[in-house]
Every structure is written in C-alpha cells, then in structure tokens.
Design a protein around this motif. Structure first.
Motif, mmCIF file in Angstrom:
data_model
loop_
_atom_site.group_PDB
_atom_site.id
_atom_site.type_symbol
_atom_site.label_atom_id
_atom_site.label_comp_id
_atom_site.label_asym_id
_atom_site.label_seq_id
_atom_site.Cartn_x
_atom_site.Cartn_y
_atom_site.Cartn_z
ATOM 1 N N SER A 145 0.833 -1.210 0.000
ATOM 2 C CA SER A 145 0.000 0.000 0.000
ATOM 3 C C SER A 145 0.863 1.255 0.000
ATOM 4 C CB SER A 145 -0.928 0.004 1.215
ATOM 5 O OG SER A 145 -1.806 -1.103 1.195
ATOM 6 N N THR A 146 1.903 1.275 0.836
ATOM 7 C CA THR A 146 2.776 2.443 0.919
ATOM 8 C C THR A 146 3.517 2.676 -0.393
ATOM 9 O OG1 THR A 146 3.081 2.043 3.297
ATOM 10 C CG2 THR A 146 4.651 3.507 2.205
ATOM 11 N N TYR A 150 3.037 6.035 -2.802
ATOM 12 C CA TYR A 150 4.135 6.906 -3.237
ATOM 13 C C TYR A 150 4.300 6.872 -4.760
ATOM 14 C CZ TYR A 150 5.981 8.576 1.169
ATOM 15 O OH TYR A 150 6.141 9.257 2.351
ATOM 16 N N PHE A 292 7.328 9.422 5.102
ATOM 17 C CA PHE A 292 7.327 8.000 4.745
ATOM 18 C C PHE A 292 7.162 7.082 5.947
ATOM 19 C CE2 PHE A 292 9.207 3.904 3.762
ATOM 20 C CZ PHE A 292 8.639 3.605 2.533
ATOM 21 N N THR A 295 3.584 7.189 7.163
ATOM 22 C CA THR A 295 2.684 6.516 6.222
ATOM 23 C C THR A 295 2.791 5.010 6.343
ATOM 24 O OG1 THR A 295 2.934 8.361 4.662
ATOM 25 C CG2 THR A 295 2.073 6.292 3.786
ATOM 26 N N LEU A 296 4.011 4.496 6.422
ATOM 27 C CA LEU A 296 4.199 3.052 6.525
ATOM 28 C C LEU A 296 3.648 2.510 7.832
ATOM 29 C CD1 LEU A 296 5.272 0.446 5.392
ATOM 30 C CD2 LEU A 296 7.535 1.030 6.272
ATOM 31 N N MET A 299 -0.114 2.484 7.636
ATOM 32 C CA MET A 299 -0.606 1.393 6.811
ATOM 33 C C MET A 299 -0.434 0.045 7.499
ATOM 34 S SD MET A 299 -1.881 2.642 3.978
ATOM 35 C CE MET A 299 -2.506 3.967 5.021
#
Length: 368
Positions: A145-146, A150, A292, A295-296, A299
C-alpha cells in the motif's frame, strides 16, 4: 553522522521503556481484566457491550508471565457471584495478579530485553509466535500500500505542480478530494459489492492472503494468487492514503519552483526538465520523505485494521484489537512493543534517508 546514529539508537530502549510504562500504568486503572473475562465466560455474563469473550483454550493459558492488573474480583463483580473465593484466588495466582504491580512490571521489562513477550492468556501460545504468524499479513498490506501510494502520489503531485491552475490540475483535484473524503473501509465495502460477489461481479476472493491450494501451485501461479488476494484490500487502502501525499508533493514543488535559485537556473538557459529534476526535485522531496515512516506505520498498524476485518485477513492490527477487547495483556503489550520498536526504527531510517538525498544535512551538528 555516526555519533548521531549512536545517540538515536541509545534512545530507543529508553523510549520503549517510557511507552510501556505509561500504558502499563493506564491498564492498572482500566475496568475489567482477564480474570473477569474468564469469570464472565463461566457465568455466561458480558463484561461490556464490546466484549467478545471466547476462543480461549482454558485456564492453563493464564500461566504465562503476568503483565497487567486485574481489579479485585471480590469487589462486587457480577461474574464472581456464586463462585468459590478460593477458586477466584487461584485464578488470580495463575494470571500472576497476586504479585504487586511493580514486580510484574519489572519482570515484564526484563523478559522484553530478551524478546520474551510472554504467553497469551486465551490462545495458549507464545506472543512472539503469534506476532510472527500475523506479521506477514500486515507487512504485505502495509508495504504494498505504501509503495503504491508513493508511486501514484509523487508523479501526480509533480504533474499538478507543473500544470498548476490548468484543467488537468482541477480535474485531478476532484479525484483527490473524493479519495480523501471516502474512508478506506467504505471503499472496501464498495469493492466487495462490485467485484467480489457482493452483487455484481465475482472476480476477487474475500478471505485470506492465499488460496487453500496455494502449496500445490507452481511458483508463477503462487505469485499470481498472492497478488490476486491482495488486489482489493490494497486498492482500498491506497484510495484512502494517496490524497494527502499528492497535495503535500504538489505544495512542496510549488514552494521550491517559486524560489530564486530556480529563476536563476532558468535564466542560465537550463531546460525545464533539468531544472525540475536536477534542482527542484531533491529539495522538494525532503518534505515528502519525512512522511514515509508515518505513512508506513499507519498502513501497517492502524489503516489496515478494518481492512483486515472486512477481508478476513488475520494480521497484527486485528490481533492487537482483539487483545485489547479480551484484556489479553501479554498480547496487548507484546504487539505494542513490536509496533513501537518498528516505528522508532523507521523514524531513524527516515533521518538517514535525509542525509542520502541531501548530504548538506549534517547530523553531527545535531544534539539529538
């Protein structure tokens, strides 16, 4: 840079200790506990409206290392009515609640130093084994997903910045707003209705990460089967996550494009492509890269929770949620420990990535 790296690594154990200590203290005053859950199961009574008692493998599961506090079972708790006090005392001893809180906390911290996360109260399995079993599911959802977020957001954000105010910028902004407004779980339900046999097409599976006959397939077929199962849940998560990153990328590029060094580069006759990717890209991407790790982590451990439930994917998010509901303290603190450790390491990796992209960033000058 090496001195800064060593300082950050040295802070990780102290940060983990603080996180665990705060949550351990909160658990001491939280209503309910594993003993109450078991007594409610024996008496067929509910601890709370959200309690989901069941799936336990017996009282012997309570012989794991104690980590949480259970309120006194003799203080008016309904589930204890009609049960022998000696039996209740034995339950507290098996769960470890006959020891003071500071003793249990010290034992838990000592065990965590060797990655001994204890044993689940209700699953009769080591917490580390449970985490390792569930981790591939969460990693699959989070990483793919990440990466897709991106891969979509950065080119789209750059295109919007270069064409700011154009028809493309306006139309793509509508798509971004829709993606931002629709929750991932709601989009997941829509995908099921449209593509997973809910009402119209039946193209994708609804359960698990692989098919039951996966081991009998050839390697190309196994890879195809894996991505076939991932398509809908990852799509749902990407829709909910790409909007904010797209706008962040666009705004970062617009801010850099308006600076004096870009005007100077254009005045020297450099092509627009070279100006954009040779000068603007590196500076603008610093802000994007900073997001980042967040976000990771999002997720991996938060954004995937409802997705795991909807698509019957047994990952870490679902494991941690069920542990909180059932008051399975070893699993709850074990998953919190793993979540926190991964998050801290990802933040450290983010800082190192800053230096790789822009060597002018001097970590040695930072005080931590």
């Amino acid at each position: 840079m090496y001195a800064y790296l060593l300082r950050r690594l040295a802070l990780i154990p102290l940060t983990l200790l603080g996180i665990i200590a705060i949550n351990f203290a909160i658990v001491q005053i939280a209503p309910g506990g594993p003993v109450e859950q078991l007594l409610a199961q024996l008496r067929h009574t509910a601890v709370s409206a959200t309690a989901r008692v069941g799936g336990g493998e017996g009282v012997e599961a309570g012989r794991s290392a104690p980590v949480g506090q259970s309120p006194g079972s003799d203080s008016g708790y309904r589930g204890a009515q009609g049960l022998d006090s000696a039996f209740i005392a034995e339950l507290n001893r098996q769960f470890g609640f006959d020891q003071p809180a500071y003793v249990r906390f010290g034992q838990m911290v000592g065990d965590y130093l060797t990655f001994d996360l204890g044993k689940s109260y209700f699953r009769d399995r080591a917490v580390l084994d449970l985490v390792l079993d569930k981790l591939p599911v969460s990693i699959s959802l989070g990483v793919w997903s990440t990466l897709l977020i991106y891969a979509i957001s950065i080119p789209l954000g750059i295109a919007k910045a270069v064409r700011d105010g154009s028809r493309f910028d306006v139309l793509s902004s509508v798509a971004v707003i829709i993606g931002y407004a629709i929750p991932a779980f709601l989009f997941a339900i829509l995908l099921i209705i449209l593509l997973a046999g809910g009402r119209y097409l039946d193209w994708f599976p609804l359960r698990g990460l692989i098919s039951d006959h996966w081991a009998d397939l050839s390697w190309p077929a196994r890879i195809a089967d894996y991505f076939w199962h991932l398509t809908l849940p990852v799509t749902a998560m990407v829709i909910g996550g790409f909007a904010s990153l797209t706008m962040l990328t666009k705004n970062a590029f617009l801010d850099e494009i308006s600076k004096q060094y870009v005007v100077t580069a254009r005045a020297k006759g450099l092509s627009e492509r070279r100006v954009l990717y040779g000068h603007v890209f590196r500076n603008a991407m610093l802000l994007v890269i900073a997001g980042f790790p967040a976000t990771l982590v999002s997720m991996l451990f938060t954004g995937s929770l409802l997705i795991e439930v909807i698509f019957s994917l047994d990952g870490l998010g679902l494991l941690g949620f069920e542990a909180v509901v059932k008051r399975d303290y070893p699993v709850m603190f074990g998953t919190l420990y793993i979540f926190s450790l991964i998050g801290l390491l990802l933040n450290l990796i983010s800082d190192l990535t800053y230096h790789l992209i822009d060597p002018r960033i001097d970590f040695a000058a930072r005080t931590g």
